[in-house]
Scaffold this active site. Sequence first.
Site, PDB file in Angstrom:
ATOM      1  N   ASN A 147     -29.407  10.745  44.273  1.00 55.54           N
ATOM      2  CA  ASN A 147     -29.546   9.287  44.224  1.00 55.54           C
ATOM      3  C   ASN A 147     -30.032   8.823  42.855  1.00 55.54           C
ATOM      4  O   ASN A 147     -30.624   9.582  42.079  1.00 55.54           O
ATOM      5  CB  ASN A 147     -30.480   8.797  45.338  1.00 55.54           C
ATOM      6  CG  ASN A 147     -31.873   9.359  45.183  1.00 55.54           C
ATOM      7  OD1 ASN A 147     -32.688   8.812  44.453  1.00 55.54           O
ATOM      8  ND2 ASN A 147     -32.141  10.495  45.838  1.00 55.54           N
ATOM      9  N   CYS A 189     -28.906   9.526  27.218  1.00 53.45           N
ATOM     10  CA  CYS A 189     -29.784   9.807  28.355  1.00 53.45           C
ATOM     11  C   CYS A 189     -29.091   9.293  29.625  1.00 53.45           C
ATOM     12  O   CYS A 189     -28.003   8.723  29.554  1.00 53.45           O
ATOM     13  CB  CYS A 189     -31.161   9.172  28.161  1.00 53.45           C
ATOM     14  SG  CYS A 189     -31.303   7.444  28.635  1.00 53.45           S
ATOM     15  N   CYS A 213     -22.028   7.758  54.396  1.00 51.50           N
ATOM     16  CA  CYS A 213     -22.139   9.173  54.739  1.00 51.50           C
ATOM     17  C   CYS A 213     -21.258   9.979  53.801  1.00 51.50           C
ATOM     18  O   CYS A 213     -20.034   9.846  53.797  1.00 51.50           O
ATOM     19  CB  CYS A 213     -21.726   9.416  56.183  1.00 51.50           C
ATOM     20  SG  CYS A 213     -21.868  11.147  56.630  1.00 51.50           S
ATOM     21  N   CYS A 266     -29.692   1.271  24.595  1.00 50.15           N
ATOM     22  CA  CYS A 266     -30.092   1.794  25.906  1.00 50.15           C
ATOM     23  C   CYS A 266     -31.205   0.944  26.510  1.00 50.15           C
ATOM     24  O   CYS A 266     -32.108   0.498  25.809  1.00 50.15           O
ATOM     25  CB  CYS A 266     -30.578   3.232  25.752  1.00 50.15           C
ATOM     26  SG  CYS A 266     -31.133   3.964  27.305  1.00 50.15           S
TER      27      CYS A 266
HETATM   28  P1  ATP Z   1     -26.988  14.547  52.588  1.00 54.44           P
HETATM   29  O1  ATP Z   1     -27.458  13.485  51.653  1.00 54.44           O
HETATM   30  O2  ATP Z   1     -25.515  14.746  52.582  1.00 54.44           O
HETATM   31  O3  ATP Z   1     -27.571  14.448  53.962  1.00 54.44           O
HETATM   32  P2  ATP Z   1     -28.774  16.185  51.077  1.00 54.44           P
HETATM   33  O4  ATP Z   1     -29.813  15.130  51.214  1.00 54.44           O
HETATM   34  O5  ATP Z   1     -29.168  17.613  51.249  1.00 54.44           O
HETATM   35  O6  ATP Z   1     -27.575  15.929  52.076  1.00 54.44           O
HETATM   36  P3  ATP Z   1     -27.745  16.889  48.479  1.00 54.44           P
HETATM   37  O7  ATP Z   1     -27.016  16.090  47.479  1.00 54.44           O
HETATM   38  O8  ATP Z   1     -27.109  18.143  48.942  1.00 54.44           O
HETATM   39  O9  ATP Z   1     -28.060  15.935  49.682  1.00 54.44           O
HETATM   40  O10 ATP Z   1     -29.175  17.273  47.904  1.00 54.44           O
HETATM   41  C1  ATP Z   1     -30.037  16.407  47.230  1.00 54.44           C
HETATM   42  C2  ATP Z   1     -31.442  16.909  47.447  1.00 54.44           C
HETATM   43  O11 ATP Z   1     -32.338  16.166  46.617  1.00 54.44           O
HETATM   44  C3  ATP Z   1     -31.917  16.726  48.888  1.00 54.44           C
HETATM   45  O12 ATP Z   1     -32.426  17.952  49.381  1.00 54.44           O
HETATM   46  C4  ATP Z   1     -33.004  15.671  48.778  1.00 54.44           C
HETATM   47  O13 ATP Z   1     -34.050  15.873  49.707  1.00 54.44           O
HETATM   48  C5  ATP Z   1     -33.493  15.846  47.347  1.00 54.44           C
HETATM   49  N1  ATP Z   1     -34.063  14.598  46.799  1.00 54.44           N
HETATM   50  C6  ATP Z   1     -33.407  13.434  46.589  1.00 54.44           C
HETATM   51  N2  ATP Z   1     -34.236  12.497  46.085  1.00 54.44           N
HETATM   52  C7  ATP Z   1     -35.458  13.079  45.948  1.00 54.44           C
HETATM   53  C8  ATP Z   1     -36.735  12.620  45.493  1.00 54.44           C
HETATM   54  N3  ATP Z   1     -36.912  11.366  45.060  1.00 54.44           N
HETATM   55  N4  ATP Z   1     -37.780  13.486  45.512  1.00 54.44           N
HETATM   56  C9  ATP Z   1     -37.615  14.761  45.957  1.00 54.44           C
HETATM   57  N5  ATP Z   1     -36.432  15.243  46.394  1.00 54.44           N
HETATM   58  C10 ATP Z   1     -35.348  14.434  46.400  1.00 54.44           C
HETATM   59 ZN    ZN Z   2     -30.770   6.226  26.786  1.00 55.82          ZN
END
Ligand code: ATP
Ligand code: ZN
Length: 292
Positions: A147, A189, A213, A266
């Site tokens: 994300n 960056c 999803c 930036c």
């Molecule tokens: P899905 O989103 O499809 O249910 P997922 O959450 O395991 O699966 P992935 O893209 O495979 O998604 O993995 C991203 C990982 O990053 C996840 O395990 C999630 O918990 C972790 N994550 C995302 N944002 C943060 C955050 N702010 N702090 C700590 N961990 C994070």
């Molecule tokens: Zn930058």
Amino acid sequence: EKIDKMSSEVVDSNPYSRLMALKKMGIVNNYEDIKNQSVIIVGLGGIGSVAAEMLTRCGVGKLLLFDYDTVEIANMNRLFFRPDQAGLSKTKAAEQTLQHINPDVSFETYNYNITTIDSFEHFKSRIEKGGIVPDTPVSLVLGCVDNFEARTAINQACLELNRSWMESGVSENAISGHIQFIVPGETACFQCVPPLIVASGIDERTLKREGVCAASLPTTMGIVAGMLIQNTLKYLLKFGEVSYLLGYNALLDYFPKDNIKPNPECSNSICVKQQKAYQEYLKSLPPPVAVV
Ligand code: ATP
Ligand code: ZN
């Protein structure tokens, strides 16, 4: 008879002998230096957990793992975690498995959201002080999150501390991915180019939308994890050429490669400051000597 002899030569009780062979073959001059390297992995999902396993099997000295989530049965379409680990925090489950695979790796695990104010400060302090020698920075930070907020937080921490990091991602439809090596002031960056990559054709939907999803393919995620750790090994052990931006398009088997310059406009003021410092540094270098 010849084959038998060869295989008995290859089989060795030291699990690292085949990695050390890279040295004999002239690929990596200092393979054992991997033991002195420490790597932060943020996110233990489809990319990060596999990346952690690869570094563990390569004999990295120390891993610092960050994730706020627990293992779910729904994650079994990815690699690494097992059904019997459902309900455990991803960080603890990963530490368990990885420690068993290679007891020589040391671990720190943090089960929190890196974007909250307190956790962010703590996360930053581990980048700055979590190296193998206490109170020295880690060798590299890997972003394996899904994300925008978490990517922005890693970007912010690394810009503030002037530390290089690698970002990674897979698109929502699971058919493309990318890795990006970010050096403050020297390369773009995460905030320099908001709609990620136009020219090189990397899918900007790699940045997950809320409430959608996402699809998932262990193949695409495994390939991107492999690209990420290959680049990490090249950077840490100084062999080959480190890629700045490397994409993967599964439908076309197309791997676009690019190097994006930082954006002087930036939105992140620390990035702009680091860009100026880098330009000053370039000016301070002695002029190149003409080769006659
Ligand atoms: P899905 O989103 O499809 O249910 P997922 O959450 O395991 O699966 P992935 O893209 O495979 O998604 O993995 C991203 C990982 O990053 C996840 O395990 C999630 O918990 C972790 N994550 C995302 N944002 C943060 C955050 N702010 N702090 C700590 N961990 C994070
Ligand atoms: Zn930058």
